[in-house]
Design a protein around this motif. Structure first.
Motif, PDB file in Angstrom:
ATOM      1  N   LEU A   1       0.806  -1.199  -0.046  1.00  0.00           N
ATOM      2  CA  LEU A   1       0.072  -0.105   0.015  1.00  0.00           C
ATOM      3  C   LEU A   1       0.831   1.274   0.016  1.00  0.00           C
ATOM      4  O   LEU A   1       0.518   2.281  -0.362  1.00  0.00           O
ATOM      5  N   GLN A   2       2.079   1.068   0.458  1.00  0.00           N
ATOM      6  CA  GLN A   2       2.969   2.147   0.335  1.00  0.00           C
ATOM      7  C   GLN A   2       3.979   2.229  -0.891  1.00  0.00           C
ATOM      8  O   GLN A   2       4.446   3.177  -1.424  1.00  0.00           O
ATOM      9  N   GLY A   3       3.305   1.352  -1.784  1.00  0.00           N
ATOM     10  CA  GLY A   3       3.806   1.507  -3.255  1.00  0.00           C
ATOM     11  C   GLY A   3       5.034   1.028  -3.652  1.00  0.00           C
ATOM     12  O   GLY A   3       5.852   1.287  -4.607  1.00  0.00           O
ATOM     13  N   ALA A   4       5.471  -0.014  -2.791  1.00  0.00           N
ATOM     14  CA  ALA A   4       6.941  -0.710  -2.923  1.00  0.00           C
ATOM     15  C   ALA A   4       6.792  -1.283  -4.413  1.00  0.00           C
ATOM     16  O   ALA A   4       5.842  -1.961  -4.782  1.00  0.00           O
ATOM     17  N   ALA A   5       8.010  -1.405  -5.076  1.00  0.00           N
ATOM     18  CA  ALA A   5       8.040  -1.891  -6.211  1.00  0.00           C
ATOM     19  C   ALA A   5       8.049  -3.481  -6.284  1.00  0.00           C
ATOM     20  O   ALA A   5       7.562  -4.029  -7.020  1.00  0.00           O
ATOM     21  N   GLU A   6       8.714  -3.895  -5.515  1.00  0.00           N
ATOM     22  CA  GLU A   6       8.698  -5.444  -5.123  1.00  0.00           C
ATOM     23  C   GLU A   6       8.421  -5.607  -3.771  1.00  0.00           C
ATOM     24  O   GLU A   6       9.137  -6.223  -2.974  1.00  0.00           O
ATOM     25  N   PRO A   7       7.108  -5.560  -3.687  1.00  0.00           N
ATOM     26  CA  PRO A   7       6.552  -5.871  -2.029  1.00  0.00           C
ATOM     27  C   PRO A   7       7.041  -7.362  -1.341  1.00  0.00           C
ATOM     28  O   PRO A   7       7.588  -7.258  -0.013  1.00  0.00           O
ATOM     29  N   GLU A   8       6.814  -8.231  -2.160  1.00  0.00           N
ATOM     30  CA  GLU A   8       7.487  -9.428  -1.474  1.00  0.00           C
ATOM     31  C   GLU A   8       8.901  -9.812  -1.030  1.00  0.00           C
ATOM     32  O   GLU A   8       9.126 -10.297  -0.158  1.00  0.00           O
ATOM     33  N   ASP A   9       9.665  -9.316  -2.102  1.00  0.00           N
ATOM     34  CA  ASP A   9      11.139  -9.282  -1.765  1.00  0.00           C
ATOM     35  C   ASP A   9      11.318  -8.380  -0.950  1.00  0.00           C
ATOM     36  O   ASP A   9      12.426  -8.719  -0.123  1.00  0.00           O
ATOM     37  N   LEU A  10      10.839  -7.214  -0.785  1.00  0.00           N
ATOM     38  CA  LEU A  10      11.189  -6.301   0.431  1.00  0.00           C
ATOM     39  C   LEU A  10      10.712  -6.792   1.621  1.00  0.00           C
ATOM     40  O   LEU A  10      11.312  -6.704   2.677  1.00  0.00           O
ATOM     41  N   ASN A  11       9.355  -7.558   1.622  1.00  0.00           N
ATOM     42  CA  ASN A  11       9.165  -8.200   2.915  1.00  0.00           C
ATOM     43  C   ASN A  11      10.041  -9.014   3.385  1.00  0.00           C
ATOM     44  O   ASN A  11      10.300  -9.325   4.477  1.00  0.00           O
TER      45      ASN A  11
ATOM     46  N   ARG B   1      -0.787   9.052   4.311  1.00  0.00           N
ATOM     47  CA  ARG B   1      -0.987   7.274   4.295  1.00  0.00           C
ATOM     48  C   ARG B   1      -0.014   6.658   5.296  1.00  0.00           C
ATOM     49  O   ARG B   1      -0.357   5.830   5.734  1.00  0.00           O
ATOM     50  N   GLU B   2       1.215   7.075   5.297  1.00  0.00           N
ATOM     51  CA  GLU B   2       2.122   6.329   6.035  1.00  0.00           C
ATOM     52  C   GLU B   2       1.761   6.294   7.311  1.00  0.00           C
ATOM     53  O   GLU B   2       1.539   5.429   8.222  1.00  0.00           O
TER      54      GLU B   2
ATOM     55  N   ARG C   1      -0.786   3.272  11.945  1.00  0.00           N
ATOM     56  CA  ARG C   1      -1.712   3.300  13.005  1.00  0.00           C
ATOM     57  C   ARG C   1      -2.479   1.983  13.094  1.00  0.00           C
ATOM     58  O   ARG C   1      -2.970   1.212  13.921  1.00  0.00           O
ATOM     59  N   ILE C   2      -2.932   1.693  11.773  1.00  0.00           N
ATOM     60  CA  ILE C   2      -4.215   0.634  11.396  1.00  0.00           C
ATOM     61  C   ILE C   2      -3.635  -0.667  11.084  1.00  0.00           C
ATOM     62  O   ILE C   2      -3.563  -1.593  11.904  1.00  0.00           O
TER      63      ILE C   2
ATOM     64  N   ALA D   1       2.949  16.202  15.250  1.00  0.00           N
ATOM     65  CA  ALA D   1       2.766  16.002  13.687  1.00  0.00           C
ATOM     66  C   ALA D   1       2.031  14.822  13.099  1.00  0.00           C
ATOM     67  O   ALA D   1       1.483  14.896  12.306  1.00  0.00           O
ATOM     68  N   VAL D   2       2.444  13.775  13.922  1.00  0.00           N
ATOM     69  CA  VAL D   2       1.700  12.550  13.497  1.00  0.00           C
ATOM     70  C   VAL D   2       0.306  12.758  13.716  1.00  0.00           C
ATOM     71  O   VAL D   2      -0.731  11.999  12.931  1.00  0.00           O
ATOM     72  N   LYS D   3      -0.147  13.185  14.926  1.00  0.00           N
ATOM     73  CA  LYS D   3      -1.761  13.411  15.376  1.00  0.00           C
ATOM     74  C   LYS D   3      -2.237  14.405  14.175  1.00  0.00           C
ATOM     75  O   LYS D   3      -3.295  14.219  13.693  1.00  0.00           O
ATOM     76  N   ALA D   4      -1.389  15.450  13.758  1.00  0.00           N
ATOM     77  CA  ALA D   4      -2.136  16.338  12.810  1.00  0.00           C
ATOM     78  C   ALA D   4      -2.216  15.432  11.504  1.00  0.00           C
ATOM     79  O   ALA D   4      -3.373  15.781  10.741  1.00  0.00           O
ATOM     80  N   LEU D   5      -1.050  14.862  11.017  1.00  0.00           N
ATOM     81  CA  LEU D   5      -1.439  13.859   9.669  1.00  0.00           C
ATOM     82  C   LEU D   5      -2.332  12.878   9.948  1.00  0.00           C
ATOM     83  O   LEU D   5      -3.259  12.822   8.781  1.00  0.00           O
TER      84      LEU D   5
END
Length: 201
Positions: A56-66, A152-153, A158-159, A178-182
Motif C-alpha cells: 500500500l506504500q507503493g513498494a516496487a517489489e513488496p514480496e522481495d522487500l518483505n 498514508r504512512e 496506526r491501522i 505532527a503524527v496526530k495532525a497527519l
C-alpha cells in the motif's frame, strides 16, 4: 472501527490479527535460540501485515522487500528486548527503513508503474473468497490514493501495524503532534471521500 480501518484490516489480514498474546515471550526466546518453528510463527503472524503495508506504500517489489525485512528482523533478534507491541514497532521500523532505501534506489533508477494495484498472493482456494479479497485490496488502494504520502504512512502504521501515536512518531522520526495532525487530516480526507459515497467514517 471505521470503514477505512475495517477495509484495510480485511484486505491485509482477513480473519487474523497481529497479536500473538501470552505466548510471545516463549516464542521470542525460542527464535533467539534458533528454533525454526519460532521463526515460522513470528513470520506467519507479522509478514502479511508488513507485506500489506509495503504494498500500500507503493513498494516496487513488496514480496522481495518483505523477505528482506524479515531477514533483518531475524538477524537482529538477539539485540531486541521488549514487549510484543515494542517488537511490532521494531519490525515496522525496519520495514519503513527498507522502504525508504527502496525509494531512494528507484529515484536513481526509475521504473514504469503498471497503474494496477497488485493483488496479494494467496494460496488457491475458494474462487468467490479470492475474488472478494482482490476487491478489498483494490478498494484499500483506491482509498489510500486519496491521501498524501505522509498521511498514508501515518494511517497505515496506526491501522496495519497497530502502533500507538508515540510509536509511529518514533518510526517516522516525527513529533507526536505532527503524527496526530497527519492522522487527523488523513481521516478528514477519507471522511469526505466516503461521505460522498454514502458511507460514514
Amino acid at each position: 472501527m471505521s470503514e477505512f480501518e475495517r477495509t484495510v484490516s480485511e484486505a491485509v489480514y482477513p480473519g487474523g490479527s497481529l497479536s500473538i498474546g501470552e505466548d510471545f515471550d516463549g516464542i521470542l526466546d525460542a527464535a533467539r535460540s534458533g528454533e525454526p518453528w519460532a521463526f515460522e510463527r513470528l513470520y506467519r503472524d507479522l509478514a502479511p501485515a508488513v507485506a500489506g503495508y509495503l504494498r500500500l506504500q507503493g513498494a516496487a517489489e513488496p514480496e522481495d522487500l518483505n523477505s528482506d525485512v524479515f531477514l533483518g528482523v531475524f538477524a537482529g533478534l538477539s539485540s531486541f528486548s521488549g514487549t510484543e507491541q515494542q517488537f511490532r514497532s521494531w519490525v515496522f521500523t525496519i520495514a519503513h527503513r527498507r522502504l525508504v532505501d527502496e525509494r531512494r534506489r528507484r529515484t536513481r533508477k526509475p521504473s514504469t508503474p503498471t497503474g494496477e494495484p497488485e493483488v496479494l498472493d494467496r494460496p488457491a482456494g475458494d474462487a468467490e473468497q479470492d475474488a472478494m479479497a482482490a476487491l478489498g485490496q483494490r478498494r484499500v488502494a483506491e482509498l489510500c490514493a486519496e491521501l498524501s504520502a505522509d498521511q498514508r504512512e501515518v494511517l497505515l502504521l496506526r491501522i496495519v501495524a497497530d502502533l500507538t501515536v508515540e510509536q509511529v512518531a518514533e518510526v517516522l522520526g516525527r513529533s507526536k503532534g505532527a503524527v496526530k495532525a497527519l492522522q487527523r487530516r488523513g481521516l478528514t480526507a477519507l471522511r469526505k471521500k466516503l461521505s460522498g459515497e454514502g458511507v460514514t467514517l
